[in-house]
Design a protein around this motif. Structure first.
Motif, PDB file in Angstrom:
ATOM      1  N   SER A 131      64.582  23.269  23.658  1.00  0.00           N
ATOM      2  CA  SER A 131      65.120  22.066  23.018  1.00  0.00           C
ATOM      3  C   SER A 131      66.402  22.357  22.261  1.00  0.00           C
ATOM      4  N   ARG A 132      66.564  23.610  21.821  1.00  0.00           N
ATOM      5  CA  ARG A 132      67.803  23.981  21.130  1.00  0.00           C
ATOM      6  C   ARG A 132      68.884  24.443  22.101  1.00  0.00           C
ATOM      7  N   SER A 146      66.578  16.843  32.423  1.00  0.00           N
ATOM      8  CA  SER A 146      65.455  16.010  32.847  1.00  0.00           C
ATOM      9  C   SER A 146      64.199  16.847  33.106  1.00  0.00           C
ATOM     10  N   VAL A 147      64.387  18.065  33.619  1.00  0.00           N
ATOM     11  CA  VAL A 147      63.231  18.916  33.881  1.00  0.00           C
ATOM     12  C   VAL A 147      62.516  19.255  32.570  1.00  0.00           C
ATOM     13  N   LEU A 150      58.691  18.140  31.561  1.00  0.00           N
ATOM     14  CA  LEU A 150      57.697  19.144  31.187  1.00  0.00           C
ATOM     15  C   LEU A 150      57.140  18.853  29.799  1.00  0.00           C
ATOM     16  N   ALA A 151      58.010  18.472  28.864  1.00  0.00           N
ATOM     17  CA  ALA A 151      57.548  18.142  27.516  1.00  0.00           C
ATOM     18  C   ALA A 151      56.638  16.916  27.534  1.00  0.00           C
ATOM     19  N   GLY A 152      56.970  15.937  28.370  1.00  0.00           N
ATOM     20  CA  GLY A 152      56.104  14.769  28.480  1.00  0.00           C
ATOM     21  C   GLY A 152      54.733  15.110  29.054  1.00  0.00           C
ATOM     22  N   VAL A 196      57.891  16.931  19.342  1.00  0.00           N
ATOM     23  CA  VAL A 196      58.989  15.981  19.174  1.00  0.00           C
ATOM     24  C   VAL A 196      60.036  16.246  20.229  1.00  0.00           C
ATOM     25  N   LEU A 197      60.326  15.233  21.041  1.00  0.00           N
ATOM     26  CA  LEU A 197      61.331  15.382  22.083  1.00  0.00           C
ATOM     27  C   LEU A 197      62.716  15.123  21.507  1.00  0.00           C
TER      28      LEU A 197
END
Length: 515
Positions: free
Chosen positions: A453-454, A459-460, A464-466, A503-504
């Protein structure tokens, strides 16, 4: 057969206990997740085994057996897996056989009893029921006949017709009948549920009445006068064996084998341990992958040769030169196993860690310990049964320890820590494989997502986070059922509660012109 019929009251009591266990199994397992309930049900089976063997209470050392069983069942409380369930079943079989007085004292023979118990367990209840029916028929005991059931067909059929007619004539009876939902009653009769009941009944019955199958030994009859006149062995065959597998042949074979293994050990010492450059076109990964598993097969063949060549009491086992050559050869085999472990470690360092590669590490360690035990068997003059028992004990302790290792978390942490995204070298992380490892990979996957995230926002990563969030929602839903509880899941839930939701990052906004 008479004893079988005379023991009918105890059989009825055991059948009642078995039915009670089936009811509890339906409540604990059918349509429910597996968790702490497996541990609790194993405890209930053990209590039932003790209850149907009241004579065991006269043993002053009775407390030792439940204590040992509890230690064997602890992996079920840590995590329910195929390995922990297998250990629990083996421990319950040993516990039941020991209370019934049928357990052998040798570890090698106990393993054979466990195997026979597992093979006979699915058919024990059916066999006992058939024998009970035959015994009851032979001694004139009362039994349920088909005729006794058939006589109820006509009364019940006409009774149903009269009840329907009364319902049409009487509004009160019609109202009562309207409260009965036949479709709901039919829904309670499920083929899969009945099959589950029968399966549990067959399993628990094997523990309540532990018996081992008996095999008839085939051989010459003692009354046959010609049996003693037959020559026991063929002299010509003995001559061939003495030439091909005799002392001279084994001595030459050991010399040749030691030379060949020394060549392989020297190559491994040069390329793996010494760091010498490999020939052109050959990478360390290919060198490691091609040699890891064939060398284990080589070590196993060598172990079989040693056991066949140095049988206890044979001429070769007492020759000092042959014994020294065997010690040197087995030591080289141990070095080959260590080289195989190093090869696999190099391969894992390049292509990441998987379940099969962890299994290979464990297997190679067991092979190395088995070779060391072969040296101990020869040096101490022990029998092959002692060697088998020692290897079986090593295998059992290893598998028991593996039950407490979270291999999913181990694989996930290793692959994340050695990935290209985290270290800048190696191969890219196969995050979807991490997701397939299950909830145990959540902490490592969170570290990877926090780092990504940093560093990136594509989109990938967002997909994956979703998926990670939906997986956690599903996992928490399953854990709301108390039956799915385990110590491992309890620790993971504490981690998830302390971390909070993922948190996305917000997608980056394009900059406006002129700013």
């Amino acid at each position: 057969m008479t004893a079988f019929v005379s023991a009918a009251p105890s059989y009825c009591g055991r059948f009642g206990v078995a039915v009670l266990l089936v009811v509890l199994a339906d409540f604990l397992f059918y349509g429910q997740p597996a968790g702490i309930t497996v541990f609790l049900f194993a405890i209930l089976i053990a209590a039932a085994v003790v209850a149907v063997h009241p004579a065991a209470f006269s043993d002053r050392r009775l407390w030792i057996k439940p204590t040992a069983l509890l230690v064997a069942l602890l992996p079920l409380a840590e995590n329910v897996s195929a390995l922990s369930v297998s250990i629990a079943l083996a421990a319950l079989a040993v516990f039941a056989l020991s209370l019934s007085g049928r357990l052998r004292h040798s570890l090698a023979r106990i393993s054979g009893q466990i195997a026979l118990f597992g093979l006979a367990a699915p058919f024990r209840f059916v066999g006992d029921f058939i024998r009970w029916r035959r015994a009851a028929r032979r001694f004139g005991r009362r039994r349920i006949r088909l005729a006794a059931i058939a006589v109820w067909v006509m009364p019940l059929t006409l009774g149903a017709v009269f009840l329907a007619l009364f319902g049409a004539a009487n509004p009160v009876i019609e109202y009562w009948l309207s409260l009965i939902d036949l479709l709901k009653l039919l829904d309670l009769i499920q083929i899969t549920r009945i099959a589950f009941w029968l399966f549990v009944l067959a399993c628990v019955w094997a523990f309540l009445r532990p018996r081992l199958p008996r095999f008839r030994q085939r051989g010459s009859r003692p009354n046959n006068p010609l049996a003693g006149a037959q020559p026991a062995t063929n002299p010509q065959r003995h001559v061939v064996e003495d030439i091909v597998f005799g002392k001279a042949a084994i001595l030459r074979a050991l010399i040749v084998f030691n030379v060949l293994f020394a060549l392989q050990t020297g190559l491994d010492a040069t390329y793996l341990w010494g760091g010498v450059a490999l020939p052109d076109g050959l990478s360390y990964a290919a060198y490691a992958h091609r040699g890891a598993y064939p060398l284990i097969v080589t070590a196993l063949l060598a172990a079989g040769f040693v056991l066949a060549a140095l049988r206890p009491g044979s001429e070769t086992s007492g020759d000092p030169l042959i014994r020294r050559l065997v010690y040197a050869w087995v030591a080289q085999n141990i070095m080959l196993v260590i080289s195989s472990i190093l090869r696999l470690d190099l391969y894992v360092g390049i292509y990441a860690l998987t379940y099969w590669r962890i299994a290979a590490f464990v297997w190679m360690g067991l092979v190395a310990s088995g070779l060391a035990l072969i040296i101990a068997r020869i040096a101490l003059g022990k029998s092959n049964e002692w060697l088998f028992s020692a290897n079986l004990l090593t295998l059992s302790l290893t598998l028991y320890a593996c039950c407490f290792i979270n291999f999913a978390a181990l694989i996930a942490n290793y692959n994340v820590d050695h990935s290209l995204e985290m270290t800048g070298q190696g191969i890219s992380l196969d995050a979807w494989y991490l997701r397939s490892l299950g909830p145990g990979a959540f902490p490592a996957l969170d570290r990877f997502l926090d780092h990504q995230s940093r560093a990136a926002n594509n989109s990938v990563f967002r997909e994956l986070a979703g998926r990670r969030g939906s997986d956690e929602d599903w996992y928490r839903t399953v854990q709301e059922n108390w039956r799915a509880w385990s110590f491992r899941d309890w620790r993971l839930l504490r981690y998830l509660d302390s971390k909070g939701s993922l948190v996305l990052p917000q997608p980056s906004q394009p900059s406006l012109p002129g700013r």
